[in-house]
Scaffold this motif. Structure first.
Motif, PDB file in Angstrom:
ATOM      1  N   PHE A 138       0.112  -1.146  -0.132  1.00 50.08           N
ATOM      2  CA  PHE A 138      -0.076  -0.014   0.266  1.00 50.08           C
ATOM      3  C   PHE A 138       1.207   1.793  -0.089  1.00 50.08           C
ATOM      4  N   THR A 169       1.666 -10.267  15.241  1.00 48.46           N
ATOM      5  CA  THR A 169       0.884  -8.659  16.458  1.00 48.46           C
ATOM      6  C   THR A 169      -0.018  -8.570  15.188  1.00 48.46           C
ATOM      7  N   SER A 170      -0.922  -7.495  15.144  1.00 49.22           N
ATOM      8  CA  SER A 170      -1.921  -6.378  14.310  1.00 49.22           C
ATOM      9  C   SER A 170      -0.464  -6.487  13.659  1.00 49.22           C
ATOM     10  N   GLY A 171      -0.756  -6.107  12.555  1.00 48.82           N
ATOM     11  CA  GLY A 171      -0.129  -5.002  11.490  1.00 48.82           C
ATOM     12  C   GLY A 171       0.999  -6.064  10.942  1.00 48.82           C
ATOM     13  N   SER A 172       0.751  -7.534  10.934  1.00 51.85           N
ATOM     14  CA  SER A 172       1.465  -7.972  10.362  1.00 51.85           C
ATOM     15  C   SER A 172       1.177  -8.817   8.810  1.00 51.85           C
ATOM     16  N   GLY A 173       0.156  -8.576   8.125  1.00 51.09           N
ATOM     17  CA  GLY A 173      -0.420  -8.718   7.367  1.00 51.09           C
ATOM     18  C   GLY A 173      -1.134  -9.971   6.968  1.00 51.09           C
ATOM     19  N   LYS A 174      -1.328 -10.182   8.458  1.00 47.13           N
ATOM     20  CA  LYS A 174      -2.508 -11.596   8.039  1.00 47.13           C
ATOM     21  C   LYS A 174      -3.494 -11.110   7.313  1.00 47.13           C
ATOM     22  N   THR A 175      -4.452 -10.633   7.948  1.00 46.72           N
ATOM     23  CA  THR A 175      -5.600 -10.054   6.773  1.00 46.72           C
ATOM     24  C   THR A 175      -5.585  -9.920   5.548  1.00 46.72           C
ATOM     25  N   THR A 176      -4.429  -8.850   5.002  1.00 46.69           N
ATOM     26  CA  THR A 176      -4.321  -8.489   3.522  1.00 46.69           C
ATOM     27  C   THR A 176      -4.008  -9.940   2.819  1.00 46.69           C
ATOM     28  N   ILE A 214       4.354   0.909   2.415  1.00 50.36           N
ATOM     29  CA  ILE A 214       3.949   0.014   3.262  1.00 50.36           C
ATOM     30  C   ILE A 214       4.235  -1.503   2.292  1.00 50.36           C
ATOM     31  N   ALA A 241       2.684  -3.912   2.858  1.00 46.75           N
ATOM     32  CA  ALA A 241       1.639  -5.114   4.094  1.00 46.75           C
ATOM     33  C   ALA A 241       1.893  -7.054   3.997  1.00 46.75           C
TER      34      ALA A 241
HETATM   35  N1  LIG Z   1      -6.202  -0.388   2.986  1.00 48.19           N
HETATM   36  C1  LIG Z   1      -5.513  -0.388   3.332  1.00 48.19           C
HETATM   37  N2  LIG Z   1      -4.294   0.701   2.714  1.00 48.19           N
HETATM   38  C2  LIG Z   1      -3.016   1.427   3.197  1.00 48.19           C
HETATM   39  N3  LIG Z   1      -2.184   0.508   4.188  1.00 48.19           N
HETATM   40  C3  LIG Z   1      -3.286  -1.220   4.729  1.00 48.19           C
HETATM   41  C4  LIG Z   1      -4.567  -0.630   3.672  1.00 48.19           C
HETATM   42  N4  LIG Z   1      -4.609  -2.631   4.345  1.00 48.19           N
HETATM   43  C5  LIG Z   1      -4.081  -2.347   5.169  1.00 48.19           C
HETATM   44  N5  LIG Z   1      -2.614  -1.306   5.644  1.00 48.19           N
HETATM   45  C6  LIG Z   1      -1.714  -2.275   5.619  1.00 48.19           C
HETATM   46  O1  LIG Z   1      -1.569  -3.014   5.768  1.00 48.19           O
HETATM   47  C7  LIG Z   1      -0.208  -3.690   6.965  1.00 48.19           C
HETATM   48  C8  LIG Z   1      -0.769  -4.801   6.979  1.00 48.19           C
HETATM   49  O2  LIG Z   1      -2.356  -4.742   7.680  1.00 48.19           O
HETATM   50  P1  LIG Z   1      -2.929  -6.258   8.319  1.00 48.19           P
HETATM   51  O3  LIG Z   1      -3.304  -7.075   6.651  1.00 48.19           O
HETATM   52  O4  LIG Z   1      -4.766  -5.673   8.054  1.00 48.19           O
HETATM   53  O5  LIG Z   1      -2.313  -6.453   9.289  1.00 48.19           O
HETATM   54  P2  LIG Z   1      -3.353  -7.347  10.229  1.00 48.19           P
HETATM   55  O6  LIG Z   1      -4.234  -8.356   9.629  1.00 48.19           O
HETATM   56  O7  LIG Z   1      -2.512  -8.370  10.722  1.00 48.19           O
HETATM   57  O8  LIG Z   1      -3.564  -6.480  11.480  1.00 48.19           O
HETATM   58  C9  LIG Z   1      -0.625  -3.014   7.860  1.00 48.19           C
HETATM   59  O9  LIG Z   1       0.846  -1.915   8.668  1.00 48.19           O
HETATM   60  C10 LIG Z   1      -2.001  -2.037   7.784  1.00 48.19           C
HETATM   61  O10 LIG Z   1      -1.449  -0.593   7.752  1.00 48.19           O
END
Ligand SMILES: Nc1ncnc2c1ncn2[C@@H]1O[C@H](COP(=O)(O)OP(=O)(O)O)[C@@H](O)[C@H]1O
Ligand SMILES: [Mg+2]
Lengths: 523, 322
Positions: free
Chosen positions: B11, B35-42, B14, B16
């Motif tokens: 992104f 941990t939160s922000g490690s890229g799991k959801t992405t 970043i 992700a």
């Molecule tokens: N739509 C987006 N735009 C910009 N940055 C994003 C977006 N979605 C996620 N990020 C960034 O990508 C990184 C990974 O996010 P995410 O996959 O949600 O982490 P997790 O699910 O592990 O908490 C984070 O630093 C988050 O801020």
């Protein structure tokens, strides 16, 4: 009939035909424009949720449109769309757009992102997401926008009568011009009730639960269409020629009522503001109009006055009227104001009006040129005495007269002058005078008689349209009732008159109002 | 079954997700832990194309997911969101029936399937015509799960499905989750930041940090053969509990070669079960130990609680990092 003694209810019953027509027109105007506003605003609102970079400019433009004063917006419409329904609907539509676009946008962007994501994740395509998720969830907010737009439209639709689109504004503005409170209320109360009613009905809709809302969402367009169709019900009145009369003229015995009762004139009539009536006649939107005999546009637009062969239009000689306590406070005032007496006849006044209305010279310049030409002008003394407050109605002739009086007072006395020009109609001017907001304004004998004194028909008939008798009658009555003095007449008679384009009148061989009636009755 | 190949997503600046690769076998339950922000959801969202990757590929059953229309792909993948994402304007029944509606199932079939799922997920039938906001958090989560399972998709993606629940509700749902037969047939990728949950539910765990996979392995591998000190530190807290969850009964108490089964006070105990749940079952029975029984239900041996603990410590001693 003496209208002051008539109750509001009596008036409404007597005028129930018109009231119904106007109310239906009002509802029709409101909803036609609302439907179009929804048809335009909803997709536009959806579009800007998809293309967010457009949202700023779209909402901005809609916002600016809404800040344009209604009268001005209607004015802008005339060169583009003429007069009548079309420009009125477009103007109303433009006002209704902002709340609809804005609420569609906020409603849809406000839908929980997780819900939208779930919809996509389950395999909905973008249309399914829109119709199954976004629109249903945004519906309460969108309905709130439609509700706002409806209330705005009910209000603004009163102004539609200015451009001959009908509606309850005919009564409201007619009543203001005629100093007829019942008439004003007969328009204003239904308009207010409509606003309250529609607001209430839409609020019911808005608070339905989501399931019933689905059914309501289907019922709504049907309902809107029915309401919109109201506008077209009353307008089945064909004819060879079209007349445009001001709301004031419509309600007067020495106006349309007299035309009908004394001449038996039957003509397709629309109600229109005098600001655009002449132009509309010139552009052949109208054939017959109710003008003023000294109006400059008569000359500018090649119109002729039809002879009032049955004498239904009483004399309208102009004279300044002043509160008596003001005459005591400013001892020199009466003498100064009378300096104009007998100086301006009909053709001079028409010419002066032509210069302001058509050549767009400023009233001050026209006034000064006239005073200089008649050796009345003196430079300002620059005195610092007390302030004389001069009022005027909202048309050119009155501005010119107010300017002349201002110059004379400043040139010949040490008084100061404050002008309050452009006071709407007779009622507003007269109320300002009696309530000590202004000290004087130019008034017309006929107006004083019919709009302010409103004597019995018998008393009016006794005056028999005579210039001097009328003047003496109003002078005495004003002194008795209001302690207001009529000074000497200025000279010209700015009476009502029916006019047509000269070319058309010649072709049809119409010279008098009776000729017009005969032409209309010929098959 | 699912193959993720050098997948990346940036992104702006970043990163992700940063060139990650892993595979999930059929019916396996893979946990993305971090941990939160490690890229799991992405990572998860790139598998059902809610997010388009900036690089790399994903294959499901050997087919590149970019070769299918995203709608068709998604209808074949169940997805459970952290804050459930139920439609507030749909009843519970309508919420569960969304995908079958999209797939144009007939009404009878939908009704039948919905009530079947309600029963399996221990939701009362009276909830069918209720709106989501009238349900408790745990009930909402169950409806979310039912919605994902309804069309019986072979693949299930779950993003912190139990994250919003209180501890008691969560452990109850964990137990149901493990017991649900429908889930046993599925290939699952589940995201969580909760180490205990990962160890309890995962066949394998991908530990992620800053968009990269630090270690991909079974719970025991992560515990006893951590790839680096980051992994070790990550698992430091409540380590004993994790060990009980990672080590299975048959790791420390082998059944006789001729076959047999464990029995605890008349209840069968599966040999592949985590030690943790055996200990929990001890709590509720007055048994002093496990019996080992043969095919004829005859007791052929026993392990006392003390012997079990001793075997556990023995096992740990033989692991490289202990
Ligand atoms: N739509 C987006 N735009 C910009 N940055 C994003 C977006 N979605 C996620 N990020 C960034 O990508 C990184 C990974 O996010 P995410 O996959 O949600 O982490 P997790 O699910 O592990 O908490 C984070 O630093 C988050 O801020
Ligand atoms: Mg996340």
């Amino acid at each position: 009939m003496n209208e002051q003694q008539q109750t509001l209810w009596g008036f409404m019953v007597q005028q129930s035909d018109k009231l119904l027509t106007q109310t239906l027109q009002h509802i029709g105007l409101t909803f036609i424009s609302l439907i179009i506003a929804v048809l335009v605003g909803l997709p536009l609102g959806i579009l800007i949720t998809r293309k967010k970079n457009l949202s700023g400019s779209v909402l901005g433009i809609a916002g600016i449109l809404q800040t344009i004063p209604s009268i001005a917006l209607l004015g802008f419409m005339i060169p583009l769309l003429g007069i009548g329904v079309k420009p009125a609907i477009v103007a109303l539509l433009l006002y209704a757009l902002l709340p609809i676009i804005r609420n569609t946008y906020t409603g849809i962007t406000g839908v929980d992102a997780a819900v939208k994501e779930a919809a996509v994740a389950m395999g909905m395509n973008k249309w399914q997401v829109l119709f199954k998720v976004e629109l249903p969830l945004a519906m309460p907010v969108i309905l709130a926008g439609i509700r706002t737009a409806t209330v705005i439209n009910v209000g603004v639709a009163t102004l539609a009568s200015y451009i001959a689109a009908g509606g309850l504004g005919e009564f409201i503005f007619g009543g203001i011009s005629l100093n007829n409170t019942n008439m004003i209320l007969a328009g204003a109360i239904p308009a207010a009730l409509l606003a309250i009613l529609f607001d209430f009905l839409l609020s019911l809709l808005q608070h339905l639960n989501l399931k019933k809302l689905k059914r309501a969402a289907i019922a709504l367009p049907v309902l809107l269409l029915v309401m919109a169709s109201f506008y077209f019900i009353p307008s089945a009145y064909g004819g060879k020629l079209t007349a445009g009369f001001t709301p004031e003229f419509m309600g007067r015995q020495d106006g349309n009522l007299g035309l009908q009762s004394k001449y038996g004139l039957k003509i397709r009539t629309i109600v229109i503001s005098d600001a655009i009536m002449y132009k509309a006649a010139f552009e052949k939107e109208l054939d017959v109009i109710s003008g003023y005999s000294t109006d400059g546009r008569l000359k500018a637009y090649g119109l002729v006055i039809l002879d009032d062969d049955k004498k239904i239009f009483p004399p309208y000689y102009a004279a300044p009227i002043v509160r008596e306590d003001a005459l005591k406070k400013f001892p020199d005032l009466e003498k100064i104001l009378n300096m104009l007496s007998g100086k301006i006849n009909d053709s001079i006044m028409t010419d002066l009006n032509y210069r302001t209305d058509y050549l767009h010279q400023s009233p001050e310049r026209v006034a000064k040129d006239f005073l200089i030409a008649h050796n009345l002008w003196q430079p300002k003394r620059g005195g610092n005495g007390s302030i004389v407050r001069i009022g005027s109605k909202i048309f050119g002739e009155q501005y010119i007269l107010a300017s002349m009086y201002t110059m004379l007072i400043k040139g010949y006395t040490n008084y100061n002058v404050a002008t309050k020009t452009g006071l709407g109609g007779t009622k507003i001017c007269f109320d300002a005078l009696t309530n000590n907001q202004i000290d004087l304004y130019p008034e017309y004998t006929g107006t004083g008689l019919l709009a302010i004194l409103q004597p019995t028909q018998k008393a009016i008939d006794a005056l028999a349209g005579d210039r001097d008798k009328t003047y003496i009658y109003v002078k005495n009555e004003f002194e008795k009732r209001y302690q207001i003095k009529w000074l000497q007449p200025i000279g010209f008679n700015n009476a009502y008159a029916l006019m047509m384009r000269k070319k058309q009148a010649d072709e049809l061989g119409v010279k008098t109002i009776s000729d017009l009636k005969q032409y209309l009755e010929r098959k | 079954m699912i193959k993720v190949d050098h997948l990346s997503k940036s992104f702006g600046k970043i990163k992700a997700v940063d060139h990650i690769s892993f595979e999930v076998k059929e019916q396996e339950n893979l946990i993305l832990l971090g941990t939160s922000g490690s890229g799991k959801t992405t990572t998860l969202k790139m598998i059902n194309r809610l997010i388009e990757p900036t690089g790399g590929k994903v294959f499901i059953n050997g087919e590149n997911i970019l070769d299918q229309s995203p709608e068709v792909l998604r209808r074949g993948i169940g997805y459970v969101l952290q804050n459930n994402g139920l439609f507030p304007h749909y009843t519970v029944a309508a919420n569960i029936a969304i995908v079958p509606q999209l797939l144009k199932w007939d009404k009878k079939r939908i009704e039948h399937r919905v009530s079947e799922l309600l029963e399996k997920l221990h939701l009362d039938k009276t909830y069918l015509n209720v709106y989501p906001n009238e349900l408790s958090g745990g009930q909402q989560q169950r409806v979310g799960l039912a919605r994902a399972l309804v069309a019986d998709p072979p693949v299930l993606l779950m993003d912190e499905p139990f994250g919003a629940l209180d501890n008691i509700t969560r452990s109850k749902i964990h137990a149901e989750f493990k017991a649900l037969d429908e889930l046993k047939r599925k290939t699952i990728i589940m995201v969580t930041h909760d180490v205990q949950e990962a160890f309890e539910l995962g066949d394998r765990i991908c530990l992620m940090h800053k968009g990269k996979i630090i270690q991909n392995g079974t719970p025991t591998e992560l515990l006893f053969r951590p790839a680096n000190s980051f992994v070790k530190d990550f698992l430091k807290e409540q380590r004993l509990q994790l060990e009980f969850k990672a080590i299975r009964l048959n790791d420390i108490a082998p059944l006789p070669p001729e076959g047999g089964a464990f029995d605890l006070h008349g209840e069968r105990v599966d040999a592949g079960v985590a030690l943790w749940s055996v200990l929990e079952q001890f709590k509720f029975t007055k048994a002093e130990g496990l019996s080992i029984i043969n095919h004829q239900n005859k007791k052929i041996g026993s392990i006392s609680f003390e012997e079990l603990m001793a075997a556990f410590y023995q096992y740990k001693k033989h692991q490289p990092h202990e």
